[in-house]
Structures are given as structure tokens and as C-alpha cells.
Design an enzyme around this catalytic site. Structure first.
Site, mmCIF file in Angstrom:
data_model
loop_
_atom_site.group_PDB
_atom_site.id
_atom_site.type_symbol
_atom_site.label_atom_id
_atom_site.label_comp_id
_atom_site.label_asym_id
_atom_site.label_seq_id
_atom_site.Cartn_x
_atom_site.Cartn_y
_atom_site.Cartn_z
ATOM 1 N N HIS A 149 3.354 -24.420 7.499
ATOM 2 C CA HIS A 149 4.103 -25.217 6.512
ATOM 3 C C HIS A 149 3.075 -26.075 5.777
ATOM 4 C CE1 HIS A 149 6.663 -28.604 5.219
ATOM 5 N NE2 HIS A 149 7.716 -27.850 5.428
ATOM 6 N N ASP A 159 2.243 -28.420 15.453
ATOM 7 C CA ASP A 159 3.322 -28.828 14.552
ATOM 8 C C ASP A 159 4.617 -28.361 15.214
ATOM 9 O OD1 ASP A 159 4.228 -27.983 11.074
ATOM 10 O OD2 ASP A 159 5.389 -28.832 12.713
ATOM 11 N N GLN A 181 9.642 -27.014 14.395
ATOM 12 C CA GLN A 181 10.560 -25.926 14.788
ATOM 13 C C GLN A 181 10.423 -25.577 16.267
ATOM 14 O OE1 GLN A 181 12.895 -24.906 12.847
ATOM 15 N NE2 GLN A 181 12.172 -25.950 11.007
ATOM 16 N N LYS A 220 15.441 -32.585 12.362
ATOM 17 C CA LYS A 220 15.540 -31.157 12.663
ATOM 18 C C LYS A 220 16.161 -30.918 14.041
ATOM 19 C CE LYS A 220 12.048 -29.792 9.460
ATOM 20 N NZ LYS A 220 12.290 -29.099 8.229
ATOM 21 N N CYS A 259 8.206 -24.179 1.571
ATOM 22 C CA CYS A 259 6.999 -24.986 1.795
ATOM 23 C C CYS A 259 5.933 -24.177 2.506
ATOM 24 C CB CYS A 259 7.305 -26.245 2.604
ATOM 25 S SG CYS A 259 8.317 -27.412 1.691
#
Lengths: 421, 119
Positions: A138, A215, A218, A241, A379
Site C-alpha cells: 500500500h 504493515d 489487513q 479496519k 492505493c
């Protein structure tokens, strides 16, 4: 006193199904309609909807508890501080960090990564150093590293991806050399759904003497994250999220690393004492939390994690995996559909293109059916270029989605073909 | 789905499937690139201008149905026109798609009226 659970359910070893219809009733927005049709919300990778428990917690905070934290001796300030620091403990337990010192509240994943590049990066990265990121990141896990490399005259190298959307680990191994200071990679791809083999990559990075940042935007919503077991150096994720409020996130960092890092933003709360000439900085994690925090956001995040913990993150993961398989199987019925991202190990994200129809038009027609998907580059423009598509349509499933909603997506796509072909 | 039908009129669907003047002009007198990062519409427009007249106009690229159809209709509407006429057409079309109906004469626009749903 509080309706917020003090203990989280341990996840069962074998996931079991939960009553999704009952869970849906916890989310008020899911009963609204869009263009006269029931909302079919399949854009969870962009943001998730909020359960009443989170909404209520925010309302209760502002109705009964609101005060500034850490700074007062009056009753409300103690209540707010207890709620804030109690939430930090909730987060620590949720990701199994060793200490609250390792849990820094941020605005979100993007801010967490920027904190690392600016605080750790500026101090530790020198000219000639190398930083590795993957080909499927991303923008938030690309641009901060580009900025750092430009500033420090270091170079950014890209771990390649195969046509299925899986990182080529043999190449990653080859790229690890003595100049690599840090590796930054996503837990799972928001555009392709690929779940990266981060346990293996963390071990490989460490064996090479490199740090590794994950990261986790997700990651946290879909699977158990145990930062001690992972042994990652940094892990960043966003509250919105994982069924929590917007404007709040967490950066996890190993205490020894955070200890050495210079403060990022200066101001109140991150200092112990200030004169006009100088200041002494506060201990962890406050060193990295300047100014009045997003107290309501933090409290709401804890409520979201309790809600998710009560259902069981592994149960949620299994539910989403069933939807991934079912939806993929049904989508194959659509003539001219092509999936972008077909990794063996995927989160419940389906990116696709439809022959002869631009994703923007797919999204517009689906919207008329009440079906919300995302269309565009997600993104991840470099990733789109790698897979030679200008954009994709993306359906991403969350804990409250159903097989019927996957059916609605398929029906909507049939109409898209009607209109455009 | 009347809202969809308003937006995706037959003219648009036709020009999206079979865009007119969908090619490059080698040695064009001017070319310009347009890119909308929000939606991914990406086109290059070519012009062959001779004196005051637009002798040829074409485009290549990719994007949503509205963008491709409007480029297609634009190219066939503008071809052969004087620069002055083309500029006037642009101003009228711009009003149409931004919902500014003041002084708008539908007769001026012909097939470009199909894009009224965009506003």
C-alpha cells in the site's frame, strides 16, 4: 462498573461458526438501504462498520467520562485516564505485546509507519544503506520509505511478486545483504488479498541482521496477531479496519528499539520537564504520544477489540475464508471475469477485472444495486502496473458478511454485463 | 434502474464499445495527456490543426465508459471545425456536464447532450 469485558476469550484451537444474522443486528448501518436496495457492504478493506457496542462506548465516554488524561487530579480526569490506559492494556493483550511501553497510540497505520521512518529511520539509516519493501505494498508502506531514502541517500529495493500475487521468497533471500537495514512488508495485501509468509520473512531478516516492520492494517482484522511469537520489530495497524473508530491506530515496537528512538513530535505529555532552553523526555510509551490524544478513539478501539475477541478472531477468519471460497466459486460464473491475485494463501479480498468494462462502471452499476465495492488502484499504483491493469474492482469481506451478499454481488455483475456488453 | 439509464444512454454505450477516432496521429501538431488518478481515466488526445481548421483529431487510452464515450463523441464533433467553433463547443459542453444550464441551447450540442446525466 464498565460493560467492557475485562478478559478476552482465548481463541479456540478449532474455529467454530457464529450466528452471523445475530451479529449483523449488532451493526446498525447494515440495516439501512441504498438507492432503495438493502446495503450490501463489501468494502471492508477500506473501512469496517461499527457495532452498537463501539458506538455506545463512544457516546458513554463523552456523556459520562470525558476529561483530559494524565493531567488532572479531579475525578473525571482519573476516570478518563483509567479508560485510556485500560484500553492500552486491552491492545497489549490483543496483540500479546510484552509491555504497555510497547504500545504507542497513533492516528493509524500510515502515521505509525511514518513515525518509524522519521524517528528510527533518520537516526539509523545512512547513505548507501538499503531498505526492502515488497512489490505489493500500500502507498503508506512505500512513500514514507521513499522519502527516507531520498533524505538519507539510501536505496529502496522491491521484493518481486509472481503472477499469482505471491512474494518470491528466493529473491527476497538473495536481496538480503549487509547493507539492508530494514524490511517493511504487509501482513496481507489490501489489493490482492495475499497473506505474506511474514513468520519466515521475519526470521530471514533477523538472520541477516536487519529489522522488520509489518504493515498490519489487513492483518489484525483477519487473524491472530502475536507480536512476541512473530518477533517482528514493529507492527502497525488501524482501528477503523477492525470495527473501531477512525483516527486511531497502534504502533507496536520492541521496547529496546523504542527506547533508543528519538521523540517524533514534541509537545505536552511527551516531556517530563521543560525549561525555555531544554526538555527531558517522558518514558515509554508517552515519549511518542505528544499532545492530547484521541481519547475517545482509544476507548472505542478497545471496545472494538473486546467485541472481536468475544466472537473470536480465528472464528472470524474462518467465516471470512468460507465467504472467500464461496464468492470466488460463484464469481467464476461471470463471463469474462479475471481475478487479480490468486495466491494460495489469501485473506477474504477478491480483486477482479471484467472484460470490456472499466472498473469504475462496474462500481457505478453495482452501487445502484446497493452493493458497495471499491474500484480503482486501492492505493497500490505500483502493484496495478505490475499486473498490467489500470484498476480493479475489489470486494472485501468482513465478519458480518453473508453468502447471500456474495450472491447479490454476482447478480449485480450480471446486470453490469447486460448494460455494457 | 432509471438512474442508470439516464447516465448510460445508448449514445454513451455505443461510443464506449466502438469509440470513433480511437488511434494515434503520427506527427500530430499537438498532443496532450490527461490523467485522473481518482478513477484511473488516462487518455492522450492528438490534434492535426491546419491554419484555423482542426483537420484531424483522435485519442488513445483507457477509462470508464463516460470518459471513453465523451472522448469519442468529442472527436467526431470537433473534427473539421474551426478553432473558434471548437472552443465555443467546449464552453457549452463544460456547462452541460457541470450542471450550469444558463443560456444552454441543446441544439448546439447534438449528441453531446447524452452526457447531461454526468452533472
Amino acid at each position: 462498573m464498565s460493560s467492557v469485558r475485562a478478559e478476552l476469550h482465548p481463541s479456540s484451537l478449532i474455529p467454530h461458526p457464529y450466528d452471523v444474522e445475530s451479529v449483523r443486528r449488532d451493526f446498525p448501518i447494515l440495516s439501512r438501504s441504498v438507492h432503495g436496495k438493502p446495503l450490501v457492504y463489501l468494502d471492508n478493506a477500506a473501512t469496517t462498520q461499527k457495532p452498537q457496542a463501539v458506538i455506545d462506548r463512544l457516546v458513554r465516554y463523552y456523556s459520562e467520562e470525558n476529561s483530559n488524561v494524565h493531567r488532572g487530579v479531579h475525578y473525571l480526569s482519573e476516570v478518563a485516564t483509567a479508560a485510556y490506559e485500560g484500553a492500552r492494556t486491552t491492545v497489549r493483550k490483543f496483540i500479546n505485546a510484552r509491555s504497555e511501553k510497547e504500545v504507542v497510540f497513533t492516528r493509524g497505520t500510515t502515521e505509525g509507519i511514518n513515525l518509524v521512518t522519521q524517528s528510527w529511520g533518520r537516526t539509523n539509516v545512512k547513505a548507501g544503506d538499503e531498505i526492502l519493501i515488497s512489490a505489493i505494498e500500500h502507498h503508506s508502506n512505500i512513500v514514507p520509505w521513499q522519502m527516507l531514502c531520498a533524505e538519507k541517500k539510501a536505496t529502496l529495493h522491491i521484493i518481486p511478486v509472481n503472477d499469482r500475487g505471491e512474494l518470491i521468497i528466493e529473491e527476497f533471500a538473495r536481496m538480503l545483504n549487509e547493507r539492508v537495514k530494514i524490511v517493511a512488508v504487509g501482513h496481507a495485501s489490501n489489493a490482492l488479498g495475499t497473506i505474506n509468509p511474514i513468520e519466515r520473512m521475519i526470521a530471514m531478516a533477523h538472520a541477516n541482521g536487519s529489522l522488520i516492520l509489518i504493515d498490519g492494517a489487513q492483518g489484525v482484522p483477519h487473524m491472530t496477531v502475536d507480536v512476541q511469537k512473530l518477533d517482528c520489530d514493529f507492527y502497525a495497524f488501524s482501528g477503523h479496519k477492525v470495527y473501531g473508530p477512525t483516527g486511531i491506530g497502534v504502533l507496536y515496537g520492541k521496547e529496546a528499539l523504542l527506547d533508543e528512538m528519538p521523540p517524533w513530535q514534541g509537545g505536552g505529555d511527551m516531556i517530563l520537564s521543560v525549561s525555555y532552553e531544554t526538555a527531558t523526555y517522558n518514558a515509554l510509551p508517552y515519549k511518542f504520544e505528544a499532545g492530547t490524544p484521541n481519547i475517545a478513539g482509544v476507548v472505542g478501539l478497545a471496545a472494538a477489540l473486546h467485541y472481536v475477541g468475544a466472537i473470536g478472531i480465528d472464528n472470524i477468519g474462518a467465516h471470512e475464508h468460507d465467504l472467500l471460497l464461496y464468492a470466488t466459486q460463484r464469481l467464476i460464473e461471470i463471463d469474462g471475469i479475471r481475478f487479480i491475485g490468486t495466491a494460495a494463501n489469501k485473506a477474504a479480498v477478491i480483486s477482479f477485472v471484467l472484460e470490456g468494462v472499466h472498473p469504475h462502471d462496474i462500481g457505478t452499476v453495482l452501487d445502484q444495486h446497493g452493493v458497495a465495492i471499491r474500484t480503482g488502484h486501492h492505493c497500490a499504483q505500483p502493484l496495478m502496473m505490475r499486473f498490467n491493469v489500470p484498476a480493479t474492482g475489489r470486494a472485501s469481506f468482513g465478519l458480518y458478511n453473508t453468502r447471500e451478499e456474495a450472491d447479490a454481488l454476482v447478480e449485480g455483475l450480471r446486470d453490469v454485463i447486460e448494460v455494457f456488453r | 434502474m432509471t438512474d442508470l439509464r439516464e447516465l448510460y444512454q445508448q449514445v454513451i454505450l455505443d461510443h464506449n464499445k466502438n469509440p470513433r477516432n480511437f488511434r494515434e496521429i503520427p506527427n500530430a501538431s499537438s498532443r496532450v495527456e490527461g490523467y485522473n488518478p481518482l478513477c484511473g481515466d488516462h487518455y492522450t488526445v492528438f490534434l492535426q490543426v491546419d491554419g484555423d481548421t482542426i483537420k484531424d483529431v483522435s485519442f488513445i487510452g483507457n477509462g470508464c465508459a463516460i470518459s471513453k464515450a465523451s472522448a469519442s463523441v468529442m472527436s467526431s464533433t470537433v473534427k473539421g471545425k474551426s478553432k473558434e467553433d471548437a472552443t465555443r463547443l467546449f464552453e457549452t459542453f463544460h456547462k452541460l456536464v457541470t450542471g450550469d444550464t444558463s443560456g444552454l441551447d441543446a441544439a448546439d450540442l447534438g449528441r453531446l447532450n447524452a452526457f447531461s446525466g454526468v452533472s
